[in-house]
Design an enzyme around this catalytic site. Structure first.
Site, PDB file in Angstrom:
ATOM      1  N   ARG A  49    -109.185  -4.460  89.708  1.00 19.11           N
ATOM      2  CA  ARG A  49    -109.083  -4.599  88.261  1.00 19.11           C
ATOM      3  C   ARG A  49    -107.702  -5.035  87.788  1.00 19.11           C
ATOM      4  O   ARG A  49    -107.574  -5.961  86.992  1.00 19.11           O
ATOM      5  CB  ARG A  49    -109.425  -3.269  87.553  1.00 19.11           C
ATOM      6  CG  ARG A  49    -110.892  -3.038  87.382  1.00 19.11           C
ATOM      7  CD  ARG A  49    -111.222  -1.594  87.609  1.00 19.11           C
ATOM      8  NE  ARG A  49    -110.969  -1.252  88.986  1.00 19.11           N
ATOM      9  CZ  ARG A  49    -111.875  -1.396  89.957  1.00 19.11           C
ATOM     10  NH1 ARG A  49    -113.057  -1.800  89.669  1.00 19.11           N
ATOM     11  NH2 ARG A  49    -111.575  -1.126  91.221  1.00 19.11           N
ATOM     12  N   THR A  50    -106.669  -4.339  88.258  1.00 19.57           N
ATOM     13  CA  THR A  50    -105.342  -4.601  87.684  1.00 19.57           C
ATOM     14  C   THR A  50    -104.902  -6.026  88.014  1.00 19.57           C
ATOM     15  O   THR A  50    -104.463  -6.775  87.133  1.00 19.57           O
ATOM     16  CB  THR A  50    -104.337  -3.564  88.213  1.00 19.57           C
ATOM     17  OG1 THR A  50    -104.919  -2.271  88.072  1.00 19.57           O
ATOM     18  CG2 THR A  50    -103.039  -3.616  87.441  1.00 19.57           C
ATOM     19  N   LYS A  78     -90.217 -10.916 108.361  1.00 25.34           N
ATOM     20  CA  LYS A  78     -89.061 -11.354 109.175  1.00 25.34           C
ATOM     21  C   LYS A  78     -87.848 -10.476 108.902  1.00 25.34           C
ATOM     22  O   LYS A  78     -86.750 -10.761 109.360  1.00 25.34           O
ATOM     23  CB  LYS A  78     -88.713 -12.803 108.840  1.00 25.34           C
ATOM     24  CG  LYS A  78     -89.829 -13.793 109.060  1.00 25.34           C
ATOM     25  CD  LYS A  78     -89.358 -15.181 108.586  1.00 25.34           C
ATOM     26  CE  LYS A  78     -90.533 -16.078 108.249  1.00 25.34           C
ATOM     27  NZ  LYS A  78     -90.143 -17.170 107.349  1.00 25.34           N
ATOM     28  N   ARG A  99     -97.217  -3.858  91.887  1.00 22.97           N
ATOM     29  CA  ARG A  99     -97.802  -2.583  92.342  1.00 22.97           C
ATOM     30  C   ARG A  99     -97.217  -2.248  93.699  1.00 22.97           C
ATOM     31  O   ARG A  99     -97.119  -3.109  94.576  1.00 22.97           O
ATOM     32  CB  ARG A  99     -99.322  -2.681  92.443  1.00 22.97           C
ATOM     33  CG  ARG A  99     -99.932  -1.475  93.141  1.00 22.97           C
ATOM     34  CD  ARG A  99    -101.427  -1.457  93.071  1.00 22.97           C
ATOM     35  NE  ARG A  99    -101.896  -1.162  91.729  1.00 22.97           N
ATOM     36  CZ  ARG A  99    -103.186  -0.949  91.419  1.00 22.97           C
ATOM     37  NH1 ARG A  99    -104.109  -1.019  92.360  1.00 22.97           N
ATOM     38  NH2 ARG A  99    -103.543  -0.669  90.187  1.00 22.97           N
ATOM     39  N   HIS A 127     -99.007   4.551  85.936  1.00 24.99           N
ATOM     40  CA  HIS A 127     -99.808   3.327  85.832  1.00 24.99           C
ATOM     41  C   HIS A 127     -99.926   3.023  84.333  1.00 24.99           C
ATOM     42  O   HIS A 127    -100.979   3.174  83.714  1.00 24.99           O
ATOM     43  CB  HIS A 127    -101.186   3.565  86.465  1.00 24.99           C
ATOM     44  CG  HIS A 127    -101.984   2.329  86.749  1.00 24.99           C
ATOM     45  ND1 HIS A 127    -101.675   1.085  86.232  1.00 24.99           N
ATOM     46  CD2 HIS A 127    -103.111   2.145  87.490  1.00 24.99           C
ATOM     47  CE1 HIS A 127    -102.572   0.202  86.656  1.00 24.99           C
ATOM     48  NE2 HIS A 127    -103.450   0.817  87.418  1.00 24.99           N
TER      49      HIS A 127
HETATM   50  N1   CP Z   1    -107.820   1.016  87.722  1.00 25.36           N
HETATM   51  C1   CP Z   1    -107.177   0.378  88.714  1.00 25.36           C
HETATM   52  O1   CP Z   1    -105.942   0.434  88.843  1.00 25.36           O
HETATM   53  O2   CP Z   1    -107.996  -0.329  89.541  1.00 25.36           O
HETATM   54  P1   CP Z   1    -107.514  -1.230  90.736  1.00 25.36           P
HETATM   55  O3   CP Z   1    -106.872  -0.334  91.768  1.00 25.36           O
HETATM   56  O4   CP Z   1    -108.740  -1.926  91.234  1.00 25.36           O
HETATM   57  O5   CP Z   1    -106.483  -2.194  90.193  1.00 25.36           O
END
Ligand code: CP
Length: 300
Positions: A49-50, A78, A99, A127
């Site tokens: 999703r993100t 490397k 992320r 998040h």
């Molecule tokens: N909600 C969420 O962070 O989903 P993903 O891990 O698929 O990005």
């Protein structure tokens, strides 16, 4: 707003302004144009999703993306340092969306590069873009963020989405019910934060019989990847599952939310009920992330 690292960095006014812009983007009252803008999506952890909603958000605004999904085919293999990788990517892009499994990685990145950095999840910590799309979903379904009763269920210890959401909702006059096995309770620093703000919360083990007064039930996955030992995960795995029959007697406005992915914590028989909101919630991520990028790039 130069970066978006933690919900604690945002004021109530900034959040409400962002919600307003997301709403105007959804209804077409604001059409940001990010032609020739490029977002670097650096994902050191898996995402559906993100990553794809940020990608979609950029492309809906005529912008473009470069995507790193894991380090397998990069010069990190490397021996290139994280800082050098970041500084290089910042030469190509207008904004970095990142992320990482490491708590604090996005904050560090924001100190290394000159372009805006968005935290798309750092370990079990934060998040914030998920919290903002959650708030947007709550406004859309409840008409307000104020005076709501919200249940957070599942892995409240390692679930970064619930940490960000609890901190965000604490700016509004809400009450919480926390449902989790004792091993997965909400961290003390979040509970202290809520107490300081006079936000009431109750800690419970069972969802069943305790959700009739809720406006939102926010369910999360047990974060298997964050457990130090597989034995600890086995002890709590499948320890709560929401099914359709448990929704008898809930408020008519109540919505079940989930950041997804789910494993087994919401039975699929909930999906067809009027309460299920997790897939529209994921769609709201695009409008919210369009708003986040537009604000950070000074386009709205
Ligand atoms: N909600 C969420 O962070 O989903 P993903 O891990 O698929 O990005």
């Amino acid at each position: 707003m130069k970066n978006l690292i933690s919900m604690r960095d945002l004021s109530k006014d900034e959040i409400l302004n962002l919600m307003d812009i997301a709403g105007k983007i959804e209804t077409g009252k604001i059409i940001p144009d990010l032609q020739r803008k490029l977002a670097a999506l650096l994902f050191f952890e898996p995402s559906t999703r993100t990553m794809f909603s940020f990608d979609t958000a950029m492309k809906r605004m005529n912008g473009d993306t470069i995507i790193m999904s894991g380090t397998k085919n990069t010069s990190a293999k490397k021996g290139e340092t994280f800082a050098d990788t970041l500084q290089t990517i910042a030469q190509y892009s207008d904004i970095i969306i990142m992320r990482s499994p490491i708590e604090g990685a996005a904050r560090y990145a924001s100190e290394v590069v000159d372009v805006p950095v968005v935290n798309a999840g750092d370990g079990a910590n934060q998040h914030p873009t998920q919290a903002l799309l959650d708030l947007y979903s709550i406004i859309k379904t409840q008409g307000t963020l104020e005076n709501l009763k919200i249940g957070l269920a599942g892995d409240l210890r390692f679930g970064r989405t619930v940490h960000s959401l609890a901190q965000a909702m604490a700016l509004f006059n809400v009450e919480f019910k926390f449902f989790s096995p004792s091993f997965l309770q909400m961290p003390q620093y979040i509970k202290d934060d809520l107490s300081t703000k006079n936000i009431k919360f109750e800690e419970l083990k069972d969802i069943e019989g305790n959700i009739d007064d809720l406006d939102i039930l926010y369910v999360t996955r047990i974060q298997k990847e964050r457990f130090a030992s597989p034995e600890d995960y086995e002890k709590v795995k499948g320890s709560y599952i929401l099914n359709k029959s448990m929704l008898d007697g809930v408020k008519t406005n109540m919505k079940v939310m989930h950041p997804l992915p789910r494993v087994d914590e919401i039975a699929t028989d909930v999906d067809d009920t009027e309460y299920a909101y997790y897939f529209p919630q994921a769609k709201n991520g695009v409008f919210t992330r369009q708003a986040i990028i537009s604000i950070l790039l000074g386009e709205v």
